[in-house]
Design an enzyme around this catalytic site. Structure first.
Site, PDB file in Angstrom:
ATOM      1  N   ARG A 118       0.827  -1.229   0.000  1.00 17.17           N
ATOM      2  CA  ARG A 118       0.000   0.000   0.000  1.00 17.17           C
ATOM      3  C   ARG A 118       0.857   1.272   0.000  1.00 17.17           C
ATOM      4  O   ARG A 118       0.547   2.256   0.680  1.00 17.17           O
ATOM      5  CB  ARG A 118      -0.970   0.034   1.193  1.00 17.17           C
ATOM      6  CG  ARG A 118      -1.843  -1.156   1.323  1.00 17.17           C
ATOM      7  CD  ARG A 118      -2.804  -1.354   0.150  1.00 17.17           C
ATOM      8  NE  ARG A 118      -3.406  -2.661   0.253  1.00 17.17           N
ATOM      9  CZ  ARG A 118      -2.951  -3.755  -0.387  1.00 17.17           C
ATOM     10  NH1 ARG A 118      -1.930  -3.664  -1.226  1.00 17.17           N
ATOM     11  NH2 ARG A 118      -3.519  -4.917  -0.228  1.00 17.17           N
ATOM     12  N   SER A 170     -10.525  -0.167   3.844  1.00 16.20           N
ATOM     13  CA  SER A 170      -9.755  -0.370   5.071  1.00 16.20           C
ATOM     14  C   SER A 170      -9.128   0.942   5.519  1.00 16.20           C
ATOM     15  O   SER A 170      -8.508   1.644   4.721  1.00 16.20           O
ATOM     16  CB  SER A 170      -8.644  -1.391   4.847  1.00 16.20           C
ATOM     17  OG  SER A 170      -9.227  -2.646   4.602  1.00 16.20           O
ATOM     18  N   GLU A 211      -4.103   3.884   6.577  1.00 12.86           N
ATOM     19  CA  GLU A 211      -3.864   3.733   5.137  1.00 12.86           C
ATOM     20  C   GLU A 211      -4.527   4.924   4.436  1.00 12.86           C
ATOM     21  O   GLU A 211      -4.045   5.437   3.438  1.00 12.86           O
ATOM     22  CB  GLU A 211      -4.519   2.420   4.709  1.00 12.86           C
ATOM     23  CG  GLU A 211      -4.138   1.914   3.353  1.00 12.86           C
ATOM     24  CD  GLU A 211      -4.744   0.523   3.099  1.00 12.86           C
ATOM     25  OE1 GLU A 211      -4.478  -0.402   3.891  1.00 12.86           O
ATOM     26  OE2 GLU A 211      -5.487   0.387   2.120  1.00 12.86           O
TER      27      GLU A 211
HETATM   28  C1  LIG Z   1     -15.296   0.413  -0.811  1.00  9.70           C
HETATM   29  C2  LIG Z   1     -13.790   0.517  -0.877  1.00  9.70           C
HETATM   30  C3  LIG Z   1     -13.024  -0.627  -1.026  1.00  9.70           C
HETATM   31  C4  LIG Z   1     -11.629  -0.564  -1.100  1.00  9.70           C
HETATM   32  N1  LIG Z   1     -10.909  -1.702  -1.247  1.00  9.70           N
HETATM   33  C5  LIG Z   1      -9.577  -1.642  -1.378  1.00  9.70           C
HETATM   34  C6  LIG Z   1      -8.798  -2.835  -1.584  1.00  9.70           C
HETATM   35  O1  LIG Z   1      -9.319  -3.942  -1.618  1.00  9.70           O
HETATM   36  N2  LIG Z   1      -7.461  -2.692  -1.721  1.00  9.70           N
HETATM   37  C7  LIG Z   1      -6.845  -1.486  -1.696  1.00  9.70           C
HETATM   38  O2  LIG Z   1      -5.619  -1.428  -1.862  1.00  9.70           O
HETATM   39  N3  LIG Z   1      -7.546  -0.345  -1.498  1.00  9.70           N
HETATM   40  C8  LIG Z   1      -8.880  -0.389  -1.343  1.00  9.70           C
HETATM   41  N4  LIG Z   1      -9.595   0.766  -1.120  1.00  9.70           N
HETATM   42  C9  LIG Z   1      -8.881   2.055  -0.994  1.00  9.70           C
HETATM   43  C10 LIG Z   1      -8.677   2.811  -2.324  1.00  9.70           C
HETATM   44  O3  LIG Z   1      -9.595   2.381  -3.313  1.00  9.70           O
HETATM   45  C11 LIG Z   1      -7.240   2.650  -2.831  1.00  9.70           C
HETATM   46  O4  LIG Z   1      -6.308   3.160  -1.913  1.00  9.70           O
HETATM   47  C12 LIG Z   1      -7.017   3.328  -4.192  1.00  9.70           C
HETATM   48  O5  LIG Z   1      -5.728   2.989  -4.644  1.00  9.70           O
HETATM   49  C13 LIG Z   1      -7.184   4.840  -4.184  1.00  9.70           C
HETATM   50  O6  LIG Z   1      -7.363   5.255  -5.513  1.00  9.70           O
HETATM   51  P1  LIG Z   1      -8.085   6.627  -5.874  1.00  9.70           P
HETATM   52  O7  LIG Z   1      -8.044   6.802  -7.349  1.00  9.70           O
HETATM   53  O8  LIG Z   1      -9.418   6.699  -5.259  1.00  9.70           O
HETATM   54  O9  LIG Z   1      -7.084   7.654  -5.190  1.00  9.70           O
HETATM   55  P2  LIG Z   1      -7.427   8.881  -4.242  1.00  9.70           P
HETATM   56  O10 LIG Z   1      -8.112   8.380  -3.015  1.00  9.70           O
HETATM   57  O11 LIG Z   1      -8.092   9.951  -5.002  1.00  9.70           O
HETATM   58  O12 LIG Z   1      -5.948   9.331  -3.855  1.00  9.70           O
HETATM   59  C14 LIG Z   1      -5.141   8.466  -3.086  1.00  9.70           C
HETATM   60  C15 LIG Z   1      -3.678   8.930  -3.230  1.00  9.70           C
HETATM   61  O13 LIG Z   1      -3.256   8.706  -4.569  1.00  9.70           O
HETATM   62  C16 LIG Z   1      -2.811   9.934  -5.137  1.00  9.70           C
HETATM   63  N5  LIG Z   1      -3.185   9.932  -6.553  1.00  9.70           N
HETATM   64  C17 LIG Z   1      -4.433   9.908  -7.082  1.00  9.70           C
HETATM   65  N6  LIG Z   1      -4.353   9.916  -8.437  1.00  9.70           N
HETATM   66  C18 LIG Z   1      -3.045   9.945  -8.732  1.00  9.70           C
HETATM   67  C19 LIG Z   1      -2.310   9.976  -9.963  1.00  9.70           C
HETATM   68  N7  LIG Z   1      -2.907   9.997 -11.161  1.00  9.70           N
HETATM   69  N8  LIG Z   1      -0.942   9.999  -9.899  1.00  9.70           N
HETATM   70  C20 LIG Z   1      -0.310   9.991  -8.707  1.00  9.70           C
HETATM   71  N9  LIG Z   1      -0.940   9.973  -7.515  1.00  9.70           N
HETATM   72  C21 LIG Z   1      -2.285   9.943  -7.540  1.00  9.70           C
HETATM   73  C22 LIG Z   1      -3.514  11.006  -4.357  1.00  9.70           C
HETATM   74  O14 LIG Z   1      -2.823  12.238  -4.427  1.00  9.70           O
HETATM   75  C23 LIG Z   1      -3.501  10.426  -2.986  1.00  9.70           C
HETATM   76  O15 LIG Z   1      -2.223  10.613  -2.411  1.00  9.70           O
HETATM   77  C24 LIG Z   1     -10.987   0.712  -1.035  1.00  9.70           C
HETATM   78  C25 LIG Z   1     -11.763   1.875  -0.887  1.00  9.70           C
HETATM   79  C26 LIG Z   1     -13.149   1.783  -0.805  1.00  9.70           C
HETATM   80  C27 LIG Z   1     -13.960   3.034  -0.667  1.00  9.70           C
END
Ligand SMILES: Cc1cc2nc3c(=O)[nH]c(=O)nc-3n(C[C@H](O)[C@H](O)[C@H](O)COP(=O)(O)OP(=O)(O)OC[C@H]3O[C@@H](n4cnc5c(N)ncnc54)[C@H](O)[C@@H]3O)c2cc1C
Length: 317
Positions: A182, A230, A300
């Protein structure tokens, strides 16, 4: 007061820029206040020009994907929130690009995992189905090395394109991205604009795996309520959910936020929670697990924005 930066951003071709944008609808928690500015860059050139403009001011920038791993303060974000639009949200399959029978699935940083998986399913290719149900964009998933018990981004990623202010775009492999549990070692301000994944022809068994990943989630996770998934990373050799449950916090409510009855490592927004409700509950879980088991839980979820003089230590069990 005239916002000169907003006016400058609005002049960049293929950029949509507006002021005072509510951020709650842009996050899966559905909490948080407004951003001073909200910018969507639709092309690589637009993104580069935006990064250059943002560099000229001494204000924070937040790159937002699908907002599924962020907790934004009720007071909002005192700078510019940047997201990726049209051309940076593409998704294509190139057959045999990586050798006979080894195909390349390429997606823009703003493309959703849902769309990536839909294409993989349509084209009957496998290798990314472990990401089923992660509500992320490709950029956010690479940044966080998103994963499940079935695998993580670094297992399937061949290379990702990274853009930084005033530096030519570069394609980096998983080692150069420093992908770990992560976590990535992408420098602050670096934007993942595209990623290429290795996939192969899907056997029926592989397609069934995606269905089973989604069914497992449905059975074990409170997907019907707003959350960030999480909240804490699992400490080495243990599970954050098990520790929170053992601390007696499952179901515990603060304001409109609740430690999920279904999965103790999820804090859900059950009734119009504020960001402060969620943060207070995070602090409470950390304090109780540390007190009872001597384990430090590392969030996280990324806590972002203007929290004033907030102090976690003021939260009492
Ligand atoms: C219902 C639910 C289930 C989930 N299940 C999981 C799971 O099974 N496994 C898991 O690992 N996570 C899970 N997550 C957490 C989340 O989906 C992950 O951490 C995901 O990687 C975040 O992606 P995002 O596009 O929403 O990023 P954001 O939440 O928008 O941003 C997260 C971070 O990434 C950075 N970021 C966003 N876009 C970019 C880009 N283009 N380039 C560089 N940095 C960027 C942001 O600046 C920030 O630091 C879950 C979340 C929810 C709500």
């Amino acid at each position: 007061m005239i916002d000169r930066l907003l006016a400058r951003l609005q002049q960049i071709p293929d950029v949509d820029a507006r002021g005072d944008e509510p951020l709650a609808p842009h996050t899966t928690y559905k909490v948080g206040g407004p951003a001073r500015r909200f910018v969507v860059a639709h092309t690589l050139e637009a993104l580069q020009a935006t990064l250059t403009a943002l560099r000229s001011v001494d204000e924070p920038t937040l790159l937002l994907g699908n907002g599924s791993n962020v907790l934004i303060a009720d007071a909002g974000f005192p700078g510019t929130v940047l997201t990726l639009g049209r051309e940076l949200s593409h998704c294509t399959l190139t057959r045999d690009a990586l050798g006979a029978g080894v195909h390349q699935l390429e997606a823009g940083g703003g493309c959703s995992i849902t769309r990536l998986l839909r294409l993989a399913k349509q084209e009957s290719v496998a290798g990314v189905e472990f990401l089923g149900g992660v509500p992320a964009t490709i950029g956010g998933a690479v940044r966080m090395n998103a994963g499940t018990r079935e695998g993580e981004v670094k297992d399937a990623l061949v290379t990702a394109q990274v853009v930084r202010p005033d530096v030519a775009p570069a394609w980096l492999d998983p080692t150069e991205l420093g992908l770990a549990y992560r976590h990535s070692s992408l420098p602050a301000g670096a934007v993942v604009t595209a990623a290429r994944f290795r996939v192969t022809d899907a056997s029926l068994e592989m397609r069934e795996r995606l269905d089973s990943v989604l069914a497992y989630r449905k059975a074990t996770q409170p997907l019907h309520l707003p959350s960030c998934g999480s909240v804490f990373a699992n400490p080495a050799g243990d599970s954050a959910g098990r520790l929170i449950d053992a601390a007696g916090l499952k179901g515990r409510k603060l304001g409109g936020a609740q430690v999920s009855e279904q999965h103790a490592n999820w804090i859900v927004n059950v009734a119009g929670a504020s960001a402060s409700d969620v943060r207070s509950l995070i602090a409470l879980c950390q304090a109780e697990v540390a007190r009872q088991f001597g384990v430090t839980l590392r969030p996280e979820v990324q806590v972002i924005g203007d929290w004033g003089d907030w102090s976690d230590s003021e939260v009492t069990p």
